[in-house]
Structures are given as C-alpha cells and as structure tokens.
Write an enzyme that holds these catalytic residues in place. Structure first.
Site, PDB file in Angstrom:
ATOM      1  N   GLU A 163      23.565 -19.612  -9.152  1.00  0.00           N
ATOM      2  CA  GLU A 163      22.413 -20.387  -9.671  1.00  0.00           C
ATOM      3  C   GLU A 163      21.721 -21.156  -8.543  1.00  0.00           C
ATOM      4  OE1 GLU A 163      23.148 -22.830 -13.230  1.00  0.00           O
ATOM      5  OE2 GLU A 163      22.219 -24.500 -12.145  1.00  0.00           O
ATOM      6  N   PHE A 201      18.075 -23.699  -7.623  1.00  0.00           N
ATOM      7  CA  PHE A 201      16.908 -24.411  -8.178  1.00  0.00           C
ATOM      8  C   PHE A 201      15.735 -24.256  -7.224  1.00  0.00           C
ATOM      9  CE2 PHE A 201      19.162 -27.582  -5.644  1.00  0.00           C
ATOM     10  CZ  PHE A 201      18.143 -28.180  -4.926  1.00  0.00           C
ATOM     11  N   PRO A 202      14.503 -24.311  -7.715  1.00  0.00           N
ATOM     12  CA  PRO A 202      13.365 -24.158  -6.792  1.00  0.00           C
ATOM     13  C   PRO A 202      13.267 -25.375  -5.884  1.00  0.00           C
ATOM     14  CG  PRO A 202      12.599 -24.543  -9.049  1.00  0.00           C
ATOM     15  CD  PRO A 202      14.082 -24.475  -9.114  1.00  0.00           C
ATOM     16  N   THR A 226      16.743 -22.175 -12.001  1.00  0.00           N
ATOM     17  CA  THR A 226      16.654 -23.230 -13.027  1.00  0.00           C
ATOM     18  C   THR A 226      15.195 -23.583 -13.323  1.00  0.00           C
ATOM     19  OG1 THR A 226      16.748 -25.052 -11.481  1.00  0.00           O
ATOM     20  CG2 THR A 226      18.861 -24.197 -12.275  1.00  0.00           C
ATOM     21  N   ASP A 268      15.551 -31.323 -22.292  1.00  0.00           N
ATOM     22  CA  ASP A 268      15.680 -32.721 -22.706  1.00  0.00           C
ATOM     23  C   ASP A 268      15.233 -32.896 -24.136  1.00  0.00           C
ATOM     24  OD1 ASP A 268      16.482 -33.634 -20.226  1.00  0.00           O
ATOM     25  OD2 ASP A 268      14.409 -33.602 -19.522  1.00  0.00           O
TER      26      ASP A 268
HETATM   27  C1  LIG Z   1      24.487 -23.380 -17.728  1.00  0.00           C
HETATM   28  C2  LIG Z   1      23.441 -24.437 -18.017  1.00  0.00           C
HETATM   29  C3  LIG Z   1      22.205 -24.350 -17.394  1.00  0.00           C
HETATM   30  C4  LIG Z   1      21.217 -25.308 -17.652  1.00  0.00           C
HETATM   31  N1  LIG Z   1      20.005 -25.187 -17.031  1.00  0.00           N
HETATM   32  C5  LIG Z   1      19.035 -26.087 -17.290  1.00  0.00           C
HETATM   33  C6  LIG Z   1      17.736 -25.951 -16.699  1.00  0.00           C
HETATM   34  O1  LIG Z   1      17.482 -25.034 -15.918  1.00  0.00           O
HETATM   35  N2  LIG Z   1      16.796 -26.882 -17.008  1.00  0.00           N
HETATM   36  C7  LIG Z   1      17.056 -27.938 -17.865  1.00  0.00           C
HETATM   37  O2  LIG Z   1      16.164 -28.751 -18.101  1.00  0.00           O
HETATM   38  N3  LIG Z   1      18.258 -28.075 -18.460  1.00  0.00           N
HETATM   39  C8  LIG Z   1      19.250 -27.181 -18.195  1.00  0.00           C
HETATM   40  N4  LIG Z   1      20.472 -27.315 -18.798  1.00  0.00           N
HETATM   41  C9  LIG Z   1      20.733 -28.504 -19.610  1.00  0.00           C
HETATM   42  C10 LIG Z   1      20.370 -28.313 -21.087  1.00  0.00           C
HETATM   43  O3  LIG Z   1      18.983 -28.115 -21.241  1.00  0.00           O
HETATM   44  C11 LIG Z   1      20.819 -29.587 -21.790  1.00  0.00           C
HETATM   45  O4  LIG Z   1      22.240 -29.670 -21.755  1.00  0.00           O
HETATM   46  C12 LIG Z   1      20.316 -29.789 -23.187  1.00  0.00           C
HETATM   47  O5  LIG Z   1      20.580 -31.143 -23.535  1.00  0.00           O
HETATM   48  C13 LIG Z   1      20.959 -28.908 -24.237  1.00  0.00           C
HETATM   49  O6  LIG Z   1      20.556 -27.619 -24.133  1.00  0.00           O
HETATM   50  P1  LIG Z   1      21.151 -26.477 -25.072  1.00  0.00           P
HETATM   51  O7  LIG Z   1      20.409 -25.254 -24.739  1.00  0.00           O
HETATM   52  O8  LIG Z   1      22.611 -26.455 -25.008  1.00  0.00           O
HETATM   53  O9  LIG Z   1      20.682 -27.051 -26.498  1.00  0.00           O
HETATM   54  P2  LIG Z   1      21.065 -26.708 -28.003  1.00  0.00           P
HETATM   55  O10 LIG Z   1      21.787 -25.427 -28.135  1.00  0.00           O
HETATM   56  O11 LIG Z   1      19.804 -26.860 -28.775  1.00  0.00           O
HETATM   57  O12 LIG Z   1      22.094 -27.836 -28.323  1.00  0.00           O
HETATM   58  C14 LIG Z   1      21.796 -29.192 -28.062  1.00  0.00           C
HETATM   59  C15 LIG Z   1      22.563 -30.059 -29.057  1.00  0.00           C
HETATM   60  O13 LIG Z   1      21.996 -29.896 -30.356  1.00  0.00           O
HETATM   61  C16 LIG Z   1      23.002 -29.493 -31.281  1.00  0.00           C
HETATM   62  N5  LIG Z   1      22.355 -28.608 -32.258  1.00  0.00           N
HETATM   63  C17 LIG Z   1      22.057 -27.303 -32.122  1.00  0.00           C
HETATM   64  N6  LIG Z   1      21.452 -26.856 -33.249  1.00  0.00           N
HETATM   65  C18 LIG Z   1      21.357 -27.905 -34.059  1.00  0.00           C
HETATM   66  C19 LIG Z   1      20.819 -28.110 -35.366  1.00  0.00           C
HETATM   67  N7  LIG Z   1      20.244 -27.109 -36.021  1.00  0.00           N
HETATM   68  N8  LIG Z   1      20.903 -29.341 -35.909  1.00  0.00           N
HETATM   69  C20 LIG Z   1      21.474 -30.361 -35.251  1.00  0.00           C
HETATM   70  N9  LIG Z   1      22.006 -30.234 -34.016  1.00  0.00           N
HETATM   71  C21 LIG Z   1      21.941 -29.038 -33.446  1.00  0.00           C
HETATM   72  C22 LIG Z   1      24.041 -28.793 -30.433  1.00  0.00           C
HETATM   73  O14 LIG Z   1      25.284 -28.788 -31.084  1.00  0.00           O
HETATM   74  C23 LIG Z   1      24.029 -29.660 -29.181  1.00  0.00           C
HETATM   75  O15 LIG Z   1      24.760 -30.842 -29.364  1.00  0.00           O
HETATM   76  C24 LIG Z   1      21.484 -26.384 -18.549  1.00  0.00           C
HETATM   77  C25 LIG Z   1      22.742 -26.473 -19.167  1.00  0.00           C
HETATM   78  C26 LIG Z   1      23.717 -25.519 -18.909  1.00  0.00           C
HETATM   79  C27 LIG Z   1      25.054 -25.628 -19.572  1.00  0.00           C
END
Ligand SMILES: Cc1cc2nc3c(=O)[nH]c(=O)nc-3n(C[C@H](O)[C@H](O)[C@H](O)COP(=O)(O)OP(=O)(O)OC[C@H]3O[C@@H](n4cnc5c(N)ncnc54)[C@H](O)[C@@H]3O)c2cc1C
Ligand SMILES: NC(=O)c1ccc[n+]([C@@H]2O[C@H](COP(=O)([O-])OP(=O)(O)OC[C@H]3O[C@@H](n4cnc5c(N)ncnc54)[C@H](O)[C@@H]3O)[C@@H](O)[C@H]2O)c1
Length: 613
Positions: A20, A22-23, A51, A113
């Site tokens: 992975e 980042f830019p 990212t 976020d």
């Molecule tokens: C490998 C990896 C790479 C990442 N890369 C980036 C990046 O490039 N840029 C960046 O900005 N961030 C990045 N992140 C961070 C990520 O965007 C944050 O952790 C964010 O807060 C959650 O993203 P998610 O896709 O897991 O969200 P979700 O899957 O939407 O989950 C977020 C929360 O919401 C809950 N949830 C899901 N569905 C529901 C529902 N229907 N009702 C209520 N709650 C629900 C989940 O249980 C979880 O607690 C990365 C994280 C990881 C692990």
C-alpha cells in the site's frame, strides 16, 4: 487484472503480498515514489494499492498514481482505495469512470470519515453512508460490476469509533461481503492471537472470501504510537515492553519492527487460513523488503523480475536523478539485539554525488524527521491515508469555540501550560525538549505569535540523552534553535525588517500566508540542516532539514487546517468568521538561528523592544 482472479490463479502455492502507498505531498516525492514502487515491484507483489484522502482530498494525485502503476511499463495490478462519505455529489461516478478508463480493476470500498455533524451546507452524496452502499452501488451498475473486483475493510481489534460488539461488527462485515465484496483487507494489528481468533469467528459466520491481514512493520516509535492510537490498535504487552527501551534509536526500532513483522507473518501463515498479506509501506521500502527477505519469500522472484528496473523510464527530477540507492541490510533482519546494522549500498541507477546519497539514504532512516526531506516519497506523512488529523475527528472540545484572537491566544497558551493536550496543530503533548524553552514559547504566544513548532539549540549532547538524544547510543547530537508561529501581517513585516537589519547572517526565516504570498531570506535551494548527529561508522546524519519546498508544503497544510476548522461552524457564526479571517490574514513564520553554540541566541534576538517585547 482482478485481484480475486490473481489469487485464484496462484492456487495457494506460495504466499502472496500486496503493497500500500499513499500519494506523496510534493511533486518530487511523487516522482521518487514511482521509482521506489518500480524497485519494490521486483519483489513481485500480487497487487499494489493507492490510498484515498478522506472526502476526495487526494483525488487527482491518487488517480494519477494508480493510473501510472497500472499502465505500461509498470503494469502492476492496482487497487484504488475509495471512500464514499463526505464526497461531493456526483464525484463517486466520476471517479469510478476514470478508474475504469485507466484499466484499474480493483477497488477497496470504504466509508471514510463519518460526516461531520455541523456541515449540512456542504453538499455531499446522500446515497452513501456506509461502505456497503458503495459495494452495492458498484454491483448495481452492470458495466462496473463486471469490471471491478471489490475489497472491503475488516477490523480484528474492533473499529475505533464503533460502539458495536465484535459480533455485530462481523455481521456488518458479512453484509458487505454478501453485497458483493470479493476479499477483505484488515486494519493493521500487532496481536496475532487476537487476529487468529477473529478470523475463526469471521469464518464461523460464513464469510469465505480471502482475508488479507494488514501488516505495518514498525518504522519509527513516533509513527507507531500515533497510528496505533489513531486506528485503535491493541499493542501486546510484549511488544510494548520490548519496543519502549529502543524508542530513541530509530535503527533499533526499525530492526525490531522487521523482526516482529516476520514473526507475525510466520505465525499467521502457519495457521493455514491466510494466503496473503497487505503491507502498509508508508511509502518506505527498506523494511518491507527486509521482511520479505527474512521470510525467504523473495528468492524465486528476484531473478524473474529484474526486467522492471530495466524497463523503467529515466528518473524523474533533476534532484532525484540518480540519487537512489537500494540499501539492503547485509545481515538481513537479525541484528536487532546487537544494534549494529550494517548496510551495503547497491547502486540501482547512475553515478551520483556524495551529498545526494546521504539524502536518499536517510529517507528511510528518518522518514518522519520533523521536517523530513521534501524529495522523499514519505515526506509529511501523518497517517496512512494522508489526512491532517483534522478531518478524522470532530472539533476537539478542548479547543473551545473561539470567537476572537484573544480566545485563540488563550487556546495556544493553555496548550503550553499543559491545561489542554492538543491543538489543531499539535496532536499530543509537547516533547520534553520543548519544555526547556517553555518560558520563551509562552512569551511569544502571549504576544499573539501562536507557536506551533520549535526546538532548542543543542551543542553536542550525548545521543543517549533522554531528552535530546536520538540515533545509535554512542554518538553526539546537535540542533539549531528554531520556532514557528502564526502572527498578523504587520508583525510579519516588522520581523522581516528586523532580521534584515539585525540578523547579521545568523538568522534565516520563511514566511507565507494563506493567500499564497511567500517571503524569506534563504536562497532558492538553500537547505538548513537544523538537527544532525555524529555516530561511529557513519556519515554525519541530518534528521531535520528546513527548506523552502517543505515549508511551502507544510504551510499549505497549516492554512488548510484553519480552513478545515472553520468549516465545522455555520457560515455566519463568529467562530467561522474568525477562523476564515485567520486563514486569510495571518502569516506562518519560521525562524532559525544558526548559532547553535549559544542556547539563548534565538530568544535574545527575538525579545527586542523593536518587535514589541
Ligand atoms: C485496509 C484499510 C484501508 C483504508 N484506507 C483508507 C483510505 O485510503 N482513505 C480513508 O479515508 N480511509 C481509509 N481507511 C479507513 C476507513 O475509511 C475508516 O476506518 C472508516 O472509519 C470505516 O470504513 P469502513 O469501510 O470500514 O466502513 P463501514 O464498513 O461502513 O463500517 C464503519 C462502521 O459502521 C458500522 N456499520 C456498517 N454498516 C452499518 C449499518 N448499516 N448501520 C450501522 N452501522 C453500520 C460498521 O460496523 C463499522 O463500525 C482504511 C481502513 C482500512 C482497514
Ligand atoms: N519545513 C517546515 O517548516 C515544516 C515542514 C513540516 C512540518 N513542520 C512543522 O512540524 C510540525 C509537524 O511535524 P511533527 O509532527 O514532526 O511535529 P512535532 O509534534 O514533532 O513537533 C515538532 C517540535 O515542535 C514542538 N511543538 C509542538 N507543538 C508546539 C507548540 N504549540 N509550540 C511550540 N512548539 C511546539 C514539539 O514539542 C517538537 O519539539 C508542524 O506543526 C510544523 O510546525 C514544518
């Protein structure tokens, strides 16, 4: 090519890995990263990922980087991280279209976020509130669905902001997979037992897609501390106990990080379920390379993949031309206890000048040096997806709701007085060395010059010193004093005139405002090494350099922090007006005094009646 197809095509014979990136923040960092990726590509990763800045803040650079790595001559299977909340309406469609046009077939679908509470006037796309919405959306559009392989994020240590139980979290993960995700990449973690337990629970819920654990070899103690806090990562006691005594020696920390990652991966791989690993590189190359060498996973591929180096176009900027060394530890990864890591330097490109070698060689050694080298791909890195910290959290209650300059002076003073632990510009308490110049910092801040960075002068203190020391223990460290603060335009003019009149060549400054004006008395490519050390068996190491490029990059970020803070408040509110005004009118000023032999030189110079003291 789709990552799922590549995983299947391998048939599980040999473990795979993805990298992975980042830019980078600067153009030279960007160009040097491309060269760095091409070298890492010789390790034969199954894919690389790029990212995405929260809310699309790195959109153009992320797309550009992913487009380059996907296309000839790099031709690496590329995965773009894509967040879906806080994105302007219509942006997701534009991005998916551009990603498809670039031939990229892998998306890591993320939420990003959470929307900021008070921002309803910023139009963001209402279709997306969770990552699952993005997965569903891609799967609902036939031309996207057939084109893209989709990954989603999983959290072995739990999601830091989530109130949900582990079971409920895994149910939500299953929903993302059921909606069409092809694989899971996990958040970085260090507790292998917890991870393996989590994997079993995930499998027990009927999730069968590949799980790719996120591995981040510890690079520096500061980054480790910051990121584990940010990501809510559990730090096993053994790791804490072993790492803490090494924390002042960057090399020992790195060696430890490499060994720990090797042990983690061996144990996870031997469990049988996990076929591949996702390395969070932080745009650094040595540690990941050493981990793979330590695992002896690279031997077979090195012969095959030297072709890439030959194919890469000539490097990229005048400064970076030929400055790159591939530094490989001559005794891979096993020197952590001796502290004697010797490096063999292998030229990868043209002949090069000696000074430049020192630069490039230290990019990995001091990746997060306070004001690291702007040419480094890792320059200015704050977190793995390049946020400023400001975008990840709501406004901190400690910062109150400032309505006047005096309120802001009070906030900066409270920080210096340890009444509050953060400001929008400092995400943790002051370093112990800053405490030695606390009266001076308070005097400046009280005057309305809000300090955000500083260091005292040091004339040869043992590198083992608890407050000032760094690097190998048997050395001497040096520092020039500097201070960085925001002041108004009138004071910026006065400082400039005063330095011109009284500085006598000992004082350098940079100053810039949010409108794009820049002033300074350092020649265009002048570089001020402000922290350096002398150690046995090595060239003089410069861990902190203040120069025009890095200052300009930092000032962009600094003013965007003011604007970002302002955006939390309604447009007509006094807070919004104040913070917008500060972002427009204030100047960020950085002043260095070169007489490091006189610890008071900077402060006696500044505290003059001509400057209102
Ligand atoms: C490998 C990896 C790479 C990442 N890369 C980036 C990046 O490039 N840029 C960046 O900005 N961030 C990045 N992140 C961070 C990520 O965007 C944050 O952790 C964010 O807060 C959650 O993203 P998610 O896709 O897991 O969200 P979700 O899957 O939407 O989950 C977020 C929360 O919401 C809950 N949830 C899901 N569905 C529901 C529902 N229907 N009702 C209520 N709650 C629900 C989940 O249980 C979880 O607690 C990365 C994280 C990881 C692990
Ligand atoms: N070229 C440049 O001018 C440039 C480039 C990048 C970063 N920066 C500076 O570096 C900081 C971020 O880098 P970092 O994460 O390595 O910083 P850091 O947290 O390590 O802080 C750098 C030093 O400044 C001190 N400091 C922190 N907050 C302060 C405050 N409010 N007043 C006075 N001193 C303070 C710290 O104790 C530490 O000694 C930014 O805040 C900025 O000041 C400058």
């Amino acid at each position: 090519m789709k990552l799922s197809e590549k995983i299947n095509a391998r048939g599980g014979s040999r473990p795979f890995y993805t990298f992975e990136f980042f830019p980078p923040r600067t153009n030279q960092g960007f160009e040097n990263l491309v060269a760095r990726i091409s070298r890492l590509a010789t390790l034969d990763p199954l894919a690389i990922s790029v990212t995405w800045g929260a809310g699309g803040s790195t959109k153009d650079r992320s797309l550009e980087l992913a487009g380059i790595t996907q296309s000839h001559p790099y031709s690496l299977a590329t995965m773009l991280h894509l967040t879906c909340t806080n994105m302007q309406e219509g942006l997701i469609d534009d991005v998916l279209e551009s990603v498809k046009d670039r031939g990229i077939q892998n998306i890591l679908a993320l939420r990003g976020d959470p929307p900021r509470g008070k921002e309803e006037w910023i139009p963001s796309d209402p279709r997306f509130t969770h990552a699952i919405d993005l997965v569903r959306y891609i799967r609902s559009v036939p031309e996207y669905s057939s084109h893209f392989c989709i990954g989603v994020a999983g959290y072995p240590d739990g999601h830091p902001d989530s109130p949900l139980s582990e079971d409920a979290e895994i149910d939500n993960l299953k929903a993302k997979v059921d909606a069409g995700a092809d694989f899971i990449i996990t958040q970085l973690f260090y507790d292998v037992d917890q991870f393996l337990r989590w994997v079993k629970k995930v499998r027990a819920k009927g999730i069968t897609v590949p799980i790719i654990p996120g591995i981040m070899p510890v690079q520096t103690y500061a980054t480790f501390a910051r990121l584990t806090k940010l990501c809510g990562t559990k730090v096993p006691k053994k790791l804490e106990d072993e790492l803490t005594p090494l924390k002042h020696d960057d090399r020992l920390v790195k060696d430890y990080g490499v060994n720990y990652a090797i042990e983690m991966i061996r144990k996870i791989h031997s469990d049988g379920d996990i076929q591949g690993f996702h390395f969070c590189t932080l745009n650094l190359e040595k540690s990941v390379q050493r981990v793979l060498e330590g695992l002896q996973w690279t031997g077979a591929v090195n012969e095959v993949s030297n072709k890439l180096i030959a194919d890469i176009p000539a490097p990229l900027t005048e400064n970076s031309q030929g400055t790159e060394f591939l530094i490989t530890p001559s005794s891979a990864a096993n020197n952590a206890t001796s502290g004697l890591v010797s490096f063999s330097k292998t030229k990868t490109k043209n002949e090069m000048g000696k000074g430049e070698v020192n630069d490039a060689a230290s990019w990995d050694d001091f990746p997060n040096g306070r004001f690291g080298d702007f040419k480094s791909p890792a320059f200015g890195n704050q977190d793995p997806w390049g946020g400023s910290g400001m975008t990840r959290t709501d406004i901190h209650p400690q910062w109150a709701n400032p309505k006047s300059s005096e309120d802001l002076t009070r906030m900066f003073m409270s920080y210096l007085e340890s009444k509050i632990t953060t400001t929008p510009f400092s995400d943790g308490a002051l370093c112990p060395e800053s405490v030695t110049i606390l009266p001076q910092l308070k005097k400046l801040t009280q005057r309305g010059w809000w300090t955000v960075g500083s260091q005292p002068a040091v004339d040869g203190i043992s590198s083992a010193d608890e407050t000032f020391g760094w690097g190998p223990r048997s050395g001497w460290v040096f520092q020039k004093a500097f201070v960085e603060f925001f002041c108004d335009g009138k004071d910026a003019d006065a400082i400039e005139a005063y330095i011109a009149e009284k500085g006598q060549g000992w004082v350098h400054y940079f100053m810039a405002n949010g409108k794009g004006d820049f002033r300074g008395n350092v020649a265009g490519d002048g570089r001020n090494a402000v922290t350096w050390g002398i150690f046995p068996g090595s060239e003089i190491l410069q861990s902190t350099i203040i120069e025009r490029e890095s200052f300009i990059t930092w000032k962009e970020e600094a003013f965007s922090i003011w604007k970002s803070w302002a955006s939390f408040y309604r447009p007509a509110s006094p807070e919004r007006q104040l913070l917008d005004e500060v972002a427009k009118e204030r100047w960020l000023v950085s002043i260095i005094h070169h007489d490091y032999k006189n610890a008071d030189a900077l402060w006696t110079f500044l505290f003059d009646s001509e400057l209102g003291f």
